[in-house]
Motif scaffolding. Structure first.
Motif, PDB file in Angstrom:
ATOM      1  N   GLN A   1      14.417   9.264  -4.367  1.00 29.21           N
ATOM      2  CA  GLN A   1      13.507   9.795  -3.177  1.00 29.21           C
ATOM      3  C   GLN A   1      12.324   8.873  -3.790  1.00 29.21           C
ATOM      4  OE1 GLN A   1      14.215  13.974  -1.365  1.00 29.21           O
ATOM      5  NE2 GLN A   1      16.403  12.994  -0.847  1.00 29.21           N
ATOM      6  N   GLN A   2      11.550   9.750  -4.960  1.00 30.35           N
ATOM      7  CA  GLN A   2      10.297   9.432  -5.165  1.00 30.35           C
ATOM      8  C   GLN A   2      10.381   7.867  -6.068  1.00 30.35           C
ATOM      9  OE1 GLN A   2       9.867  11.619  -8.846  1.00 30.35           O
ATOM     10  NE2 GLN A   2       9.087  13.718  -7.126  1.00 30.35           N
ATOM     11  N   ILE A   3      10.914   7.264  -6.475  1.00 34.25           N
ATOM     12  CA  ILE A   3      11.098   5.808  -6.480  1.00 34.25           C
ATOM     13  C   ILE A   3      10.697   4.818  -5.252  1.00 34.25           C
ATOM     14  CG2 ILE A   3      12.448   3.775  -7.225  1.00 34.25           C
ATOM     15  CD1 ILE A   3      12.782   5.883 -10.091  1.00 34.25           C
ATOM     16  N   LYS A   4      11.883   5.242  -4.226  1.00 34.74           N
ATOM     17  CA  LYS A   4      11.473   4.834  -3.035  1.00 34.74           C
ATOM     18  C   LYS A   4      10.697   4.634  -1.540  1.00 34.74           C
ATOM     19  CE  LYS A   4      17.004   4.524  -2.210  1.00 34.74           C
ATOM     20  NZ  LYS A   4      18.009   5.424  -1.272  1.00 34.74           N
ATOM     21  N   GLY A   5       9.592   6.137  -2.792  1.00 34.39           N
ATOM     22  CA  GLY A   5       8.352   6.434  -2.065  1.00 34.39           C
ATOM     23  C   GLY A   5       7.762   5.640  -2.191  1.00 34.39           C
ATOM     24  N   THR A   6       7.562   5.353  -3.989  1.00 37.04           N
ATOM     25  CA  THR A   6       6.412   4.650  -4.478  1.00 37.04           C
ATOM     26  C   THR A   6       6.317   3.481  -4.326  1.00 37.04           C
ATOM     27  OG1 THR A   6       7.533   4.834  -6.539  1.00 37.04           O
ATOM     28  CG2 THR A   6       5.847   6.124  -5.698  1.00 37.04           C
ATOM     29  N   GLN A   7       8.154   2.538  -4.454  1.00 38.34           N
ATOM     30  CA  GLN A   7       8.357   0.885  -4.072  1.00 38.34           C
ATOM     31  C   GLN A   7       7.376   0.492  -3.158  1.00 38.34           C
ATOM     32  OE1 GLN A   7      12.128   0.561  -4.737  1.00 38.34           O
ATOM     33  NE2 GLN A   7      12.284   0.897  -6.218  1.00 38.34           N
ATOM     34  N   VAL A   8       6.959  -0.603  -3.690  1.00 38.14           N
ATOM     35  CA  VAL A   8       6.614  -2.147  -2.211  1.00 38.14           C
ATOM     36  C   VAL A   8       7.489  -2.452  -1.303  1.00 38.14           C
ATOM     37  CG1 VAL A   8       4.975  -3.434  -1.082  1.00 38.14           C
ATOM     38  CG2 VAL A   8       4.474  -1.560  -3.213  1.00 38.14           C
ATOM     39  N   LYS A   9       7.160  -1.784  -0.513  1.00 37.04           N
ATOM     40  CA  LYS A   9       8.786  -3.782   0.491  1.00 37.04           C
ATOM     41  C   LYS A   9       8.058  -4.642   0.959  1.00 37.04           C
ATOM     42  CE  LYS A   9      11.762   0.341   2.156  1.00 37.04           C
ATOM     43  NZ  LYS A   9      12.519   1.266   3.070  1.00 37.04           N
TER      44      LYS A   9
END
Length: 49
Positions: free
Chosen positions: A41-49
């Motif tokens: 969840q932390q990784i997904k929240g910080t990644q730019v899509k």
């Protein structure tokens, strides 16, 4: 010969086992699955899509 069905019918867990089960099931400690989910969840929240 051992009659397993009869032995299972006679089996009664001791009180200590029942108490240990209650303590284990009521304990809310994170396991590795919880830690990995939080990391994802932390990784997904910080990644730019």
């Amino acid at each position: 010969m051992i009659n397993f069905d009869e032995e299972i019918r006679k089996f009664q867990p001791c009180l200590e086992v029942s108490q240990a089960e209650d303590a284990i099931y009521k304990n809310d400690v994170k396991d590795i699955t919880d830690v990995l989910e939080e990391m994802l969840q932390q990784i997904k929240g910080t990644q730019v899509k």
